[in-house]
Design a protein around this motif. Structure first.
Motif, mmCIF file in Angstrom:
data_model
loop_
_atom_site.group_PDB
_atom_site.id
_atom_site.type_symbol
_atom_site.label_atom_id
_atom_site.label_comp_id
_atom_site.label_asym_id
_atom_site.label_seq_id
_atom_site.Cartn_x
_atom_site.Cartn_y
_atom_site.Cartn_z
ATOM 1 N N ARG A 354 5.976 -64.523 -53.401
ATOM 2 C CA ARG A 354 6.937 -64.343 -54.825
ATOM 3 C C ARG A 354 7.448 -65.926 -54.618
ATOM 4 N NH1 ARG A 354 11.999 -60.480 -55.355
ATOM 5 N NH2 ARG A 354 12.648 -60.825 -57.481
ATOM 6 N N LEU A 357 5.173 -68.266 -56.220
ATOM 7 C CA LEU A 357 4.932 -68.154 -57.440
ATOM 8 C C LEU A 357 5.920 -68.607 -58.436
ATOM 9 C CD1 LEU A 357 3.184 -66.978 -59.809
ATOM 10 C CD2 LEU A 357 4.100 -64.820 -59.398
ATOM 11 N N GLY A 358 7.300 -68.506 -58.129
ATOM 12 C CA GLY A 358 8.267 -69.129 -58.746
ATOM 13 C C GLY A 358 8.404 -70.468 -58.798
ATOM 14 N N MET A 361 5.728 -71.589 -61.332
ATOM 15 C CA MET A 361 6.111 -71.535 -62.739
ATOM 16 C C MET A 361 7.081 -72.527 -62.883
ATOM 17 S SD MET A 361 4.018 -69.488 -64.212
ATOM 18 C CE MET A 361 4.883 -69.721 -65.628
ATOM 19 N N PHE A 406 6.514 -61.705 -63.629
ATOM 20 C CA PHE A 406 7.789 -62.442 -64.046
ATOM 21 C C PHE A 406 8.985 -61.661 -63.758
ATOM 22 C CE2 PHE A 406 4.325 -63.550 -66.943
ATOM 23 C CZ PHE A 406 4.044 -64.858 -66.367
ATOM 24 N N THR A 409 9.024 -63.746 -60.556
ATOM 25 C CA THR A 409 9.794 -65.107 -60.498
ATOM 26 C C THR A 409 11.225 -65.006 -61.392
ATOM 27 O OG1 THR A 409 8.677 -65.077 -62.820
ATOM 28 C CG2 THR A 409 7.491 -66.107 -60.818
ATOM 29 N N GLN A 410 11.570 -63.822 -61.993
ATOM 30 C CA GLN A 410 13.065 -63.752 -62.498
ATOM 31 C C GLN A 410 13.046 -64.419 -63.541
ATOM 32 O OE1 GLN A 410 15.609 -64.238 -59.245
ATOM 33 N NE2 GLN A 410 15.309 -62.218 -58.239
ATOM 34 N N GLN A 411 12.011 -64.899 -64.370
ATOM 35 C CA GLN A 411 12.348 -65.422 -65.901
ATOM 36 C C GLN A 411 12.331 -64.533 -66.788
ATOM 37 O OE1 GLN A 411 8.329 -67.524 -64.406
ATOM 38 N NE2 GLN A 411 8.699 -68.490 -66.171
ATOM 39 N N ARG A 435 13.310 -69.983 -66.128
ATOM 40 C CA ARG A 435 14.761 -69.034 -65.802
ATOM 41 C C ARG A 435 15.912 -70.072 -66.328
ATOM 42 N NH1 ARG A 435 16.366 -69.540 -60.621
ATOM 43 N NH2 ARG A 435 17.437 -67.681 -60.606
#
Length: 464
Positions: A354, A357-358, A361, A406, A409-411, A435
């Motif tokens: 995770r 990936l963040g 991105m 996503f 990634t919390q976007q 983000r």
């Protein structure tokens, strides 16, 4: 009739006196009466309370003293968010409906503070664990365009309610796509905002994958609702500060000069041909509006294994508090058993994926303002099943490859309707921003809707 009017139009009508909150609320209740037997969008409707609240709103508007930017707007709440005085059953047979139910979730509290008319609670699968909406407790929720098809999930009741004019907007939750999946399947709009922008309480067993999000018919309404439900709340340790600027500010600035990355498949997804064609045509609309579109993949492999470790572990946590029997969704039982087998090391390995990936991105968005993909690779399939007919996997994550990355990634990720297939089923386009770039993400969606009319297409479900 105002039942399918945009919330922003209703508010202007209230201001001028052309429309009454009582009229709008009654129209929403009439739509529930007309259609809900076919689609099962609501688990609780408080007609008396809604009309009483609408009359109070009407008096405030007549006095020129509305409480806020949502005063009098007919609204529904997913039955995963606490509402004071009403049970929050989460589609489960295990929860004691007697409560006590003495607190509102933060976003529900914000809606009440602004004077929104709360119509009731909408359907969800048990503990919002999957991408369709059905449960032993409440049954299955149908699609406004074809009630024999799924609405998607887990916020399927909210999407169907909005799509059929059962209130202008709704609040759902999204842990792996749960506002965007049903938005794509129902031809509505939904935003999973940057994590922490909408405070959550009580915290989700699925941890920091879970977001709350606005569900509406238009991007402009989504921005207006986001203005209301954001805000710091001490009950959420990860809540962001209250935004200083309205999400409506700059929403009409267009996309000229923006760098848009378009990925038709993220490098690993197979799409239905009509889905791919409609999303590609939608991207062409953005290019015609002045965006600099580059067809490029972000460069990550499918993170489904890592997501499943985190999500199935959450499912195990959910069920750990109960004596589990055959009243529990069998799919939830299956993945909870898998989740209970994972070690702390497995969980940390998934968290490492995770974080990587963040990072990927974050760097990707140094070159591109937003990423555009299909919201889903398929259209709605038959109601009452977790995956399409003949599908190779039993897991809902096998057909939602564009949404759950996503959450990791919390976007911010926005789904907007971009067409209907030859068999009349909606398709969604997903717009993913960096983000904290929720306003930019909404701006791109608004530019698309300003140039098209898919968001104004409404299902023609016949009343029974």
């Amino acid at each position: 009739m105002t039942s399918k009017a945009q919330a922003t139009d209703l508010l202007e009508g209230y201001r001028t006196g052309a429309i009454s909150p009582v009229e709008a609320t009654q129209d929403a209740l009439d739509a529930i009466e007309r259609y809900d037997e076919q689609v099962n969008a609501f688990v609780l409707v408080d007609a008396e309370g809604a009309l009483a609240a609408a009359k109070e709103s009407e008096a405030r508007w007549h006095a020129g003293e509305p409480l806020g930017a949502g005063d009098g707007v007919p609204t529904s709440i997913k039955d995963a968010l606490w509402t004071r005085g009403w049970p929050t059953m989460r589609g489960s047979t295990m929860i004691d409906e007697h409560g006590p139910w003495d607190e509102d979730a933060p976003c529900v509290a914000r809606l009440k503070e602004t004077g929104a008319v709360i119509l009731g609670k909408t359907t969800t699968p048990e503990y919002s664990w999957k991408g369709v909406t059905d449960s032993h407790r409440y049954g299955a929720t149908g699609n406004p365009w074809d009630p024999s098809k799924t609405s998607g999930g887990s916020s399927g009741g909210s999407a169907t309610a909005v799509g059929l004019g059962m209130g202008a907007w709704s609040i759902g939750t999204d842990g792996g796509g749960s506002v965007r999946i049903p938005a794509a399947f129902t031809g509505t709009v939904a935003l999973k905002p940057t994590y922490g922008l909408i405070a959550l309480y009580p915290p989700s067993a699925f941890g920091t994958l879970s977001h709350a999000g606005p569900m509406t018919r238009t991007v402009r309404d989504t921005a207006a609702l986001l203005d209301i439900v954001t805000g710091f709340d001490v009950r959420d340790w990860s809540a962001m500060p209250t935004p200083a600027t309205s999400f409506l500010s700059g929403i009409d600035d267009g996309v000229a000069g923006l760098r848009i990355a378009y990925s038709s498949d993220l490098g690993f997804v197979d799409n239905q041909p009509e889905v791919e064609a409609l999303v590609r045509a939608a991207v062409d609309v953005l290019a015609d509006a002045g965006a600099e579109v580059t067809e490029v993949d972000p460069g990550f492999s499918d993170p489904v294994d890592a997501f499943n470790v985190l999500w199935w572990s959450g499912a195990a946590k959910v069920l750990s508090a109960y004596t589990v029997d055959d009243r529990v969704d069998p799919g939830l039982r299956r993945v909870a058993e898998l989740g209970s087998s994972y070690s702390a090391s497995d969980f940390l390995d998934a968290t490492q994926v995770r974080m990587e990936l963040g990072l990927l991105m974050g760097r990707f968005h140094q070159s591109y303002d937003v990423l555009v993909t299909p919201t889903l690779p398929i259209t709605a399939f038959p109601i009452g099943q977790d995956v399409p007919d003949g599908w190779a996997s039993p897991d809902w994550t096998s057909w939602t490859p564009y949404t759950y990355p996503f959450n990791l990634t919390q976007q911010p990720a926005l789904s907007v309707p971009c067409g209907l297939t030859s068999d009349g089923l909606p398709v969604g386009m997903q717009i993913v921003g960096p983000r904290h770039a929720d306003a930019l993400t909404l701006r791109v969606g608004q530019a698309y809707q300003a140039a098209t009319d898919w968001h104004s297409r409404t299902p023609t479900l016949e009343a029974r």
